[in-house]
Design a protein around this motif. Structure first.
Motif, PDB file in Angstrom:
ATOM      1  N   UNK A 170       0.826  -1.296  -0.189  1.00 38.89           N
ATOM      2  CA  UNK A 170      -0.110  -0.008  -0.047  1.00 38.89           C
ATOM      3  C   UNK A 170       0.963   1.330   0.020  1.00 38.89           C
ATOM      4  N   UNK A 171       1.815   1.252   0.728  1.00 36.27           N
ATOM      5  CA  UNK A 171       2.948   2.559   0.723  1.00 36.27           C
ATOM      6  C   UNK A 171       3.551   2.732  -0.271  1.00 36.27           C
ATOM      7  N   UNK A 172       3.484   1.539  -1.333  1.00 32.73           N
ATOM      8  CA  UNK A 172       4.256   1.811  -2.328  1.00 32.73           C
ATOM      9  C   UNK A 172       3.410   2.382  -3.418  1.00 32.73           C
ATOM     10  N   UNK A 173       2.334   2.317  -3.121  1.00 35.67           N
ATOM     11  CA  UNK A 173       1.237   3.079  -4.035  1.00 35.67           C
ATOM     12  C   UNK A 173       0.552   2.088  -4.847  1.00 35.67           C
ATOM     13  N   UNK A 206      -3.781   8.149   4.731  1.00 33.10           N
ATOM     14  CA  UNK A 206      -2.735   7.358   4.079  1.00 33.10           C
ATOM     15  C   UNK A 206      -1.578   8.096   3.851  1.00 33.10           C
ATOM     16  N   UNK A 207      -1.568   9.556   3.908  1.00 31.07           N
ATOM     17  CA  UNK A 207      -0.410  10.204   4.048  1.00 31.07           C
ATOM     18  C   UNK A 207       0.354   9.776   5.163  1.00 31.07           C
ATOM     19  N   UNK A 210       2.090   6.452   4.605  1.00 27.78           N
ATOM     20  CA  UNK A 210       3.282   6.527   3.793  1.00 27.78           C
ATOM     21  C   UNK A 210       4.529   7.106   4.263  1.00 27.78           C
ATOM     22  N   UNK A 211       4.158   8.296   5.229  1.00 28.46           N
ATOM     23  CA  UNK A 211       5.286   8.622   5.667  1.00 28.46           C
ATOM     24  C   UNK A 211       6.116   7.955   6.758  1.00 28.46           C
TER      25      UNK A 211
ATOM     26  N   UNK B 207       0.844   7.904  -3.266  1.00 34.24           N
ATOM     27  CA  UNK B 207       2.016   7.646  -2.627  1.00 34.24           C
ATOM     28  C   UNK B 207       3.403   8.259  -3.247  1.00 34.24           C
ATOM     29  N   UNK B 210       3.070  12.152  -2.446  1.00 38.58           N
ATOM     30  CA  UNK B 210       3.356  12.450  -0.917  1.00 38.58           C
ATOM     31  C   UNK B 210       4.922  12.177  -0.802  1.00 38.58           C
TER      32      UNK B 210
END
Lengths: 224, 224
Positions: A170-173, A206-207, A210-211, B207, B210
DNA sequence: TGGAGAATTATACGAATGTTTAGGCTCTCT
DNA sequence: AGAGAGCCTAAACATTCGTATAATTCTCCA
């Protein structure tokens, strides 16, 4: 007799935003230890003095911002060797070297190794104090970010392996659909895990997530 | 006569992944300049030699990875002063100092200022070459990230002020609805801008966007 | 053996997102 | 004045996301 010196129990609050700090002093000369201790205590710094590097390595480092003031020339482990040793142990306490008989290569090696300063005798007390302030401040900041990362990591560790995998992707987009394909799951399952990840990590958006993944150095490995 | 020395036109491709690099040499002694130039050219490094700091400051820095090899003691601007000057100008070229009559405080100041190394004569050629390799490598990496940031920045600059505002708030994690409220727009308008932002920035996923905002240091100022 | 508890999926619905098409508004440049 | 550019909104639609409820399968443990 060279153990931790008496900490002043006056409980004077530091006016700096840095709070309390401890200065570790290592010198084989008792009188120097004493005079350095006095100097630091006079500006409300806590001090712990040792006669050799080994003595200091036996104890453990405190939870507060701290720094190390030591002579390059020490019985047993030399100052530079101690620096190397601490680096190996992943102990990042800032070091201020003091020397009476140093040379340039020595100072360069120390500075390359991350030392805050390298003072030659005779030095002015203020020079040393300035270096100590800079060193403890650096340590405080380092501890701050390290603490933040550690907190995040401990949260991340509470995730199940599936949840961690979902978080990575998910963090990878990737979209839920894609994550599901990658992990060979149903999309709905990914949604469930994703929701749990958000809750467990304390990410409101989500931001945020991701951070978090960014500071944890999490990046999805694309095996194929 | 102390201008840029002839670059070897042999066009030998460097075997390192670093590609071509230029070493700037500053020394008031012609014979030293020449011998250093020879040394560096013997390992396929391009060289530009100068007799004083001023001469070097007049030219402009190249677009390739480079580093600076200079004597601490120079006519006019001293080596350390040049280091300070370059820092003021925001020129981050890595510096390697060479000195015959240096002292410890001098070396410490140089290293604190970010110098890569501080060598005392006599030194072994290999020492200097190692330092130069380390320096150019550092410069190459720095240029790499700087280029990345500059590219992103130029993309960001193509955004209209509205689009920039939307990007900030979206990157901060706000929903379209919230962004709209913050900017006193209709939600649909935010959607349009958001789409344009993604396209203009070349972000394929949220992602990506961001992370871009992250490296650009964009964070939404919450004025109220 | 029964059950607690995970891991997983299905159904369903509401909310958020992204895009397209269409238009109105204001400003600037020519 | 007219053309173009940027800013703003609307309606409509498809996609995606998030969550609640319920059911299935499996393991582990008493």
């Amino acid at each position: 007799m060279t153990g931790r010196s008496d900490l002043p129990h006056q409980d004077v609050k530091a006016e700096k935003p840095s709070g309390r700090a401890i200065v570790f002093v290592i010198d084989d000369d008792v009188s120097i230890r004493r005079s350095l201790s006095n100097l630091f205590q006079s500006v409300n710094l806590d001090v712990a003095a040792f006669g050799s590097a080994q003595e200091m390595l036996q104890g453990d480092l405190p939870e507060v911002a701290s720094c190390l003031v030591l002579d390059v020339r020490l019985p047993g482990l030399s100052g530079l060797e101690l620096q190397t040793e601490l680096a190996k142990l992943n102990l990042h306490i800032p070091i201020i070297f003091i020397t009476g008989h140093g040379d340039i290569p020595m100072s360069v090696k120390a500075m390359k190794g991350g030392a805050v300063d390298f003072l030659t005798k005779p030095y002015r007390d203020q020079e040393l104090l300035d270096a100590v302030v800079a060193a403890t401040e650096r340590d405080r900041k380092r501890r701050e970010v390290e603490k933040t990362v550690a907190n995040l990591q401990s949260l991340y560790d509470t995730l199940s392996s599936r949840e961690q995998a979902v978080m990575k992707l998910v963090a990878a987009g990737l979209m839920n659909k894609q994550v599901a394909a990658e992990l060979e799951l149903a999309e709905i399952t990914v949604k469930i895990y994703r929701g749990r990840v958000m809750k467990k990590m304390g990410a409101r958006t989500l931001a945020d997530l991701i951070r978090m993944a960014e500071t944890l150095g999490i990046c999805a490995n694309h095996p194929e």
